[in-house]
Design a protein around this motif. Structure first.
Motif: not given
Length: 456
Positions: A65, A71-72, A75, A98, A134
């Motif tokens: 991630s 993006h977080a 994920a 992560l 992800e």
């Protein structure tokens, strides 16, 4: 966004070193591959096809991630999918990690620096470390079924195998005599290390520091490090690790579509800056104008010479044969100081970079311009010894207004006009605690595309 091949200068020394050693490497890997083929023919006789007892508590999932909010979130969605599947199977909740939360160190995304942590934390109660991106989609029952074929007490490096059809600069021309012999994993399909291999790699990392200056193509470099010129295992292809998902037996698939997070960003919210110089006004700029420039809402050409026929803007920075740091920082300062207050995004490209503005509009819809975003194809320099990540300039660099504001508010500047602009920017943003956000939709080096050794 794929520019033509260029900028071999930064890879010249590693490429040279690789050429000096590739004949030995080729001989070693050819011998090793022949051994693997022989071993694979005896798999059933050796008992490897027997089912090994493993459940979800024996797997530590690591999602590769990024800290950027978009993006977080992706994920976290994958993590929740894994946990829900575990609950549906009434299995013990697995450990799902992560990557961007595991360590604050700059080079955590390169995986290898984290192996000692994995060894200490999971060697007693786990059998496998399973890595995925992800956007990887995982079918837990099929994954368990696939991993049960491999004895977790042995050293295994598992994945969907890729190979080069021809030697490439981004792989330092490794195995130039026959690049197809060396296999490396497609991260999108997921890949796995057995704990005994993690422990072995950890011992090696403790006894000798990572030597590579540049991190260019991580999946290839990790495979080289694990193989260790024949002293470590090569990649074992796992047919259930997939990307296209056409086979019902696939344990993993990958959604490689262009992301769209609402309405595409409007053209008027993207300012494109093209770096050029007088000697390329006649051959490169016409190609830019004939291909993609007409798609841009705002575009300017920055040069060392004011040419009204294009037109170009003379920034007052002499042209340099390499680096262009002075020119890039002048562009950043002009963007903030001129009447572009309502434009959220700045894209800086070279005059031989090709862009799809419409695809860029879709991509940027997923990012918040009020955050400090520095986006492109991520490379690394000296990450094993406290270095930094950077966006390689040939593939285009995207900045949110907030990222530029914070950068110019700092005292970080070029040490010379011909310093490498992308690397100086990476060093500056690293010092400000602003991470590079990587997107596989940007490309520095066109090269040949890797081929999969498996068909599903």
């Amino acid at each position: 966004m794929r520019p033509p091949a260029r900028r071999g200068r930064r890879l010249a020394l590693p490429a040279l070193l690789s050429l000096l050693t590739c004949s030995l490497a080729f001989a070693l890997v050819s011998k090793d591959v022949k051994k693997e083929v022989k071993q694979s023919k005896n798999l059933e006789k050796s008992g490897i096809s027997e089912k090994n007892d493993i459940d979800l508590k024996g797997i530590a999932f690591v999602i590769q991630s990024q800290s950027n909010s978009f993006h977080a979130k992706k994920a976290e969605q994958l993590k929740q999918s894994i946990l829900k599947q575990a609950a549906d199977l009434t299995q013990e909740v697995p450990r799902v990690l992560l990557l961007h939360q595991l360590a604050q160190q700059e080079g955590a995304w390169t995986i290898l620096p984290l192996l000692p942590h994995f060894s200490v934390t999971y060697s007693r109660n786990s059998s496998w470390i399973f890595f995925c991106e992800e956007e990887t989609r995982i079918q837990i029952p099929q994954l368990l079924e696939a991993l049960r074929r491999y004895d977790p007490s042995k050293e295994w490096f598992l994945g969907k195998a890729l190979h080069d059809e021809e030697s490439t600069i981004i792989h330092h021309y490794a195995f130039s005599e026959n690049p197809t012999v060396f296999k490396y994993p497609d991260f999108a399909a997921g890949w796995a290390l057995s704990i005994p291999l993690v422990n072995k790699l950890t011992k090696r990392l403790k006894s000798e520091s990572l030597k590579s200056d540049f991190t260019i193509d991580l999946k290839h470099e990790i495979a080289l490090y694990i193989w260790d010129r024949g002293d470590g295992p090569p990649l074992t292809p796992v047919p259930e690790f997939c990307t296209d998902g056409v086979d019902s037996s696939c344990a993993t698939t990958f959604h490689s579509f262009l992301p769209l997070c609402g309405n595409p960003v409007k053209k008027k919210d993207i300012f494109v800056a093209v770096k050029t110089c007088k000697k390329f006004h006649g051959d490169r700029i016409p190609i830019v104008k004939q291909t993609w420039a007409g798609q841009a809402g705002h575009i300017e050409y920055y040069s060392d010479y004011a040419d009204s026929s294009i037109p170009t803007v003379d920034l007052g920075i002499p042209n340099t044969e390499r680096g262009h740091c002075g020119k890039t920082f002048a562009i950043l300062e002009r963007f903030l100081s001129h009447s572009y207050d309502n434009i959220a995004w700045l894209v800086i490209v070279d005059d031989d970079t090709l862009i799809s503005i419409s695809r860029l509009q879709h991509l940027l819809s997923c990012y918040d311009a009020s955050e400090p975003v520095f986006l492109g194809e991520r490379y690394g320099y000296g990450l094993g010894t406290g270095g930094y990540s950077y966006v390689t300039g040939g593939g285009g660099m995207v900045f949110s207004r907030e990222a530029i504001r914070r950068l110019l508010a700092s005292k970080c500047r070029c040490y010379s006009n011909d310093a490498p602009d992308d690397m100086v920017l990476g060093m500056c943003f690293s010092g400000l605690g602003i991470p590079v956000t990587h997107s596989p939709l940007f490309h520095q080096e066109s090269g040949s595309q890797p081929k999969s050794t498996e068909k599903h």
